[in-house]
Motif scaffolding. Structure first.
Motif, mmCIF file in Angstrom:
data_model
loop_
_atom_site.group_PDB
_atom_site.id
_atom_site.type_symbol
_atom_site.label_atom_id
_atom_site.label_comp_id
_atom_site.label_asym_id
_atom_site.label_seq_id
_atom_site.Cartn_x
_atom_site.Cartn_y
_atom_site.Cartn_z
ATOM 1 N N ILE A 125 -24.726 -0.573 14.458
ATOM 2 C CA ILE A 125 -23.396 -0.171 13.996
ATOM 3 C C ILE A 125 -23.491 0.538 12.644
ATOM 4 O O ILE A 125 -22.868 1.584 12.427
ATOM 5 N N GLY A 126 -24.291 -0.019 11.741
ATOM 6 C CA GLY A 126 -24.442 0.610 10.430
ATOM 7 C C GLY A 126 -25.051 1.991 10.539
ATOM 8 O O GLY A 126 -24.627 2.928 9.856
ATOM 9 N N THR A 127 -26.043 2.141 11.410
ATOM 10 C CA THR A 127 -26.670 3.442 11.597
ATOM 11 C C THR A 127 -25.686 4.433 12.203
ATOM 12 O O THR A 127 -25.665 5.607 11.828
ATOM 13 N N SER B 247 -24.506 7.885 10.529
ATOM 14 C CA SER B 247 -24.713 9.130 11.261
ATOM 15 C C SER B 247 -23.432 9.956 11.297
ATOM 16 O O SER B 247 -23.472 11.186 11.157
ATOM 17 N N VAL B 248 -22.304 9.303 11.480
ATOM 18 C CA VAL B 248 -21.033 10.024 11.469
ATOM 19 C C VAL B 248 -20.815 10.667 10.100
ATOM 20 O O VAL B 248 -20.414 11.826 9.993
ATOM 21 N N ILE C 101 -34.355 21.790 10.946
ATOM 22 C CA ILE C 101 -33.928 20.415 11.213
ATOM 23 C C ILE C 101 -33.929 20.144 12.717
ATOM 24 O O ILE C 101 -34.283 19.045 13.169
ATOM 25 N N ALA C 102 -33.559 21.170 13.485
ATOM 26 C CA ALA C 102 -33.532 21.006 14.945
ATOM 27 C C ALA C 102 -34.931 20.755 15.512
ATOM 28 O O ALA C 102 -35.071 20.219 16.618
ATOM 29 N N GLN C 103 -35.976 21.109 14.757
ATOM 30 C CA GLN C 103 -37.343 20.889 15.236
ATOM 31 C C GLN C 103 -37.861 19.493 14.892
ATOM 32 O O GLN C 103 -38.916 19.085 15.393
ATOM 33 N N LEU C 104 -37.138 18.781 14.043
ATOM 34 C CA LEU C 104 -37.586 17.451 13.643
ATOM 35 C C LEU C 104 -37.250 16.428 14.730
ATOM 36 O O LEU C 104 -36.222 16.531 15.390
ATOM 37 N N ASP C 105 -38.107 15.432 14.842
ATOM 38 C CA ASP C 105 -37.923 14.379 15.851
ATOM 39 C C ASP C 105 -38.334 13.050 15.223
ATOM 40 O O ASP C 105 -39.507 12.852 14.903
ATOM 41 N N ASN C 106 -37.366 12.140 15.031
ATOM 42 C CA ASN C 106 -37.687 10.871 14.383
ATOM 43 C C ASN C 106 -38.180 9.804 15.366
ATOM 44 O O ASN C 106 -38.414 8.666 14.970
ATOM 45 N N ALA C 107 -38.287 10.162 16.631
ATOM 46 C CA ALA C 107 -38.833 9.280 17.670
ATOM 47 C C ALA C 107 -37.976 8.035 17.924
ATOM 48 O O ALA C 107 -38.437 7.084 18.568
ATOM 49 N N GLN C 108 -36.746 8.038 17.418
ATOM 50 C CA GLN C 108 -35.864 6.888 17.654
ATOM 51 C C GLN C 108 -34.520 7.333 18.204
ATOM 52 O O GLN C 108 -34.002 6.775 19.165
ATOM 53 N N LEU C 109 -33.950 8.295 17.526
ATOM 54 C CA LEU C 109 -32.589 8.721 17.865
ATOM 55 C C LEU C 109 -32.537 10.238 17.920
ATOM 56 O O LEU C 109 -33.316 10.922 17.253
ATOM 57 N N PRO C 110 -31.600 10.780 18.713
ATOM 58 C CA PRO C 110 -31.490 12.238 18.774
ATOM 59 C C PRO C 110 -30.901 12.801 17.479
ATOM 60 O O PRO C 110 -30.294 12.084 16.696
ATOM 61 N N ASP C 111 -31.090 14.097 17.291
ATOM 62 C CA ASP C 111 -30.464 14.859 16.214
ATOM 63 C C ASP C 111 -30.751 14.293 14.825
ATOM 64 O O ASP C 111 -29.949 13.534 14.250
ATOM 65 N N THR D 274 -28.951 11.629 12.273
ATOM 66 C CA THR D 274 -29.561 10.300 12.256
ATOM 67 C C THR D 274 -30.692 10.168 11.241
ATOM 68 O O THR D 274 -31.251 9.084 11.076
ATOM 69 N N GLY D 275 -31.057 11.244 10.571
ATOM 70 C CA GLY D 275 -32.085 11.177 9.539
ATOM 71 C C GLY D 275 -33.410 10.692 10.108
ATOM 72 O O GLY D 275 -33.869 11.141 11.145
ATOM 73 N N GLY D 276 -33.983 9.693 9.426
ATOM 74 C CA GLY D 276 -35.262 9.157 9.846
ATOM 75 C C GLY D 276 -35.166 8.121 10.949
ATOM 76 O O GLY D 276 -36.180 7.608 11.412
ATOM 77 N N GLY D 277 -33.949 7.810 11.394
ATOM 78 C CA GLY D 277 -33.775 6.829 12.451
ATOM 79 C C GLY D 277 -32.907 5.668 11.999
ATOM 80 O O GLY D 277 -32.111 5.794 11.069
#
Lengths: 288, 214
Positions: free
Chosen positions: A172-174, A178-179, A228-238, A242-245
């Motif tokens: 919920i906090g994440t 993200s919003v 930024i669109a090329q980054l992938d935090n391996a947890q969450l999309p975008d 979502t930053g680092g996850g």
């Protein structure tokens, strides 16, 4: 007391919307609308807080149909189908006129925009999954009513009644974070850019022992939207929202590229993107 | 010093150029967010006040932190490495300090020790879970030429942020010279571009100011 005033204001807005709807609807439907009005008022009374976010999330005919069903008016759905477009338009107009209860001193325009164009719902569903509705409520309360975010999240977790409250708080906090990132990033999309310039995003936040190795590669640097669109935090999309996850404490802050350069800020490189993605999926990848 | 901003723009020298909409609310929002970006960097990465001096040290006064963690109960904010307290806190020996019950963790060297034990920076950065950064460092509303920053007034987090700022003599969330310059440079860049599109040179003399207000 604040909730009563909120409900009163909401009801007033809905009555206005319903009245304008009646003016456009054939005479034979008015009796049915009376049932709808009664049902909707019951719905508001019983679930006022849910109604705020559900009404606020309306932007399509399908959403409005769902609301009608929740008000126990399944039988009128088909007969009112022809008027749904005007109904949703009236409700959205009521929202735009201030149908969402807000703190009397401030109105967060960016947040209101995110609510109306479904970004709040879409992002919370992507991040929080089954807890999306509670994440939306936590975000609404902490953004518009001045409720403290920790309180809003704790209430959401309590309502969830889960055996994993820590995990729920994380989701919920994440989602809420993200919003907020999405709202800030939206400024860049709306900007009327000077010729030859661009909106870029500075990745800001703490550097400490619990910093993710992936985040550590780019914190303090700026990137274009394409990067930024090329980054992938391996947890969450975008990664832009979502930053680092999960539980990421970093944020993307928009600015003109010319200003970023003038202030001596460093740009993210292709190598940085490669390392971010590698370390996000395997934090020990560069241990040797 | 206030954290909100009021901008003024004098276009009296722009004869023959359409000045309607020369600055829009979106421009003011972008410019202020630019300043906030630099402010976030200054505080959370560089640990500095607006005047360039270091933020004050965290408290070393003994503190008890709930085992459930600070704020949201986020696992990352749960206390580690402190002293576990005895189960029954009712009896206190004469001359001994009253000790908290067992659902708290005690840090004899204060909040600084808590941060050190939980892996966070012991140099002040105003970041625990990141909520302050997301909620405080953003534009909330643009009202004409006035920009309001931060979260809804009266919220507890707003009061906490005000308390943090007071610890720094009001110089934490104040705008630094560099941040104010970046804000105005952003607006000047946008205005110059707009003037060129409207038949001007972009070098016209305009008077633009941004004043911190409460």
């Amino acid at each position: 007391m604040a909730n009563v005033e909120r409900l009163r204001e909401l009801t007033s807005r809905r009555v206005e919307a319903i009245l304008s709807l009646k003016a456009d609807v054939p005479e034979e439907i008015h009796e049915i609308l009376g049932i709808f009005e009664e049902g909707l008022n019951l719905f508001i009374r019983d679930k006022g807080r849910l109604t705020v976010q559900e009404i606020a999330a309306l932007s399509t005919t399908e959403e409005l149909v769902e609301l009608f069903k929740l008000a126990g008016l399944n039988n009128v759905v088909a007969k009112l189908e022809a008027t749904f477009a005007s109904v949703s338009g009236d409700l959205l107009a009521a929202l735009e006129e201030g149908g969402i209860p807000v703190n009397a001193r401030t109105l967060d325009e960016g947040a209101l925009g995110a609510l109306l164009d479904m970004r709040v719902r879409n992002i919370t569903e992507e991040v929080a999954g089954k807890s999306a509705r509670l994440a939306q409520q936590a975000w609404l309360d902490s953004t518009f009513t001045g409720k403290d975010l920790p309180d809003a999240i704790n209430e959401a977790v309590a309502e969830l009644r889960t055996n994993l409250p820590g995990r729920a708080a994380t989701e919920i906090g994440t989602a809420v974070s993200s919003v907020d990132r999405a709202i800030t990033a939206d400024i860049g999309r709306k900007a009327d850019l000077p010729e030859g310039d661009a909106i870029v995003y500075l990745y800001t936040g703490p550097r400490d022992k619990i910093l993710r190795k992936s985040c550590g590669v780019i914190v303090g640097k700026w990137a274009t939207a394409e990067q930024i669109a090329q980054l992938d935090n391996a947890q969450l999309p975008d990664v832009g929202t979502t930053g680092g996850g999960f539980n990421c404490r970093h944020a993307w802050a928009p600015m003109l590229m010319s200003i970023a350069i003038a202030n001596g800020l460093e740009q993210v490189t292709d190598e940085d993107i490669r390392r971010f993605n590698l370390l996000a999926s395997d934090p020990k990848a560069e241990a040797a | 010093m206030g954290v909100n901003l009021r901008f003024t723009l004098d276009t009296s020298g722009l004869d023959g150029i359409d000045v309607d909409g020369l600055i829009t609310p979106d421009d003011l929002r972008l410019a202020t967010e630019t300043g906030l970006a630099l402010q976030k960097k200054r505080i959370s990465e560089d640990h500095k006040r607006a005047d360039g001096t270091k933020l004050s040290a965290y408290s070393t006064k003994p503190i008890s932190i709930p085992r459930s963690g600070i704020g949201t109960g986020n696992p990352m904010a749960k206390p580690k490495g402190g002293r576990t307290k005895r189960k029954n806190a009712a009896k206190v020996k004469k001359g001994q300090p009253r000790k908290p019950p067992s659902n708290y963790m005690r840090y004899d060297n204060g909040y600084e020790e808590f941060r050190q034990k939980t892996g966070r920076s012991t140099e002040k950065d105003f970041v625990l879970s990141g909520n302050t950064v997301h909620k405080r460092f953003r534009v909330q509303k643009v009202d004409g030429f006035k920009v309001i920053v931060g979260w809804p007034g009266g919220s507890l987090q707003g009061l906490v942020a005000a308390g943090l700022d007071a610890q720094e003599d009001g110089k934490a969330f104040a705008w630094s010279v560099e941040e104010q310059k970046a804000i105005l440079d952003t607006l000047r860049t946008i205005i110059a571009s707009r003037l060129r599109r409207r038949g001007g040179t972009g070098s016209e003399n305009i008077v633009l100011e941004g004043t911190p207000i409460e």
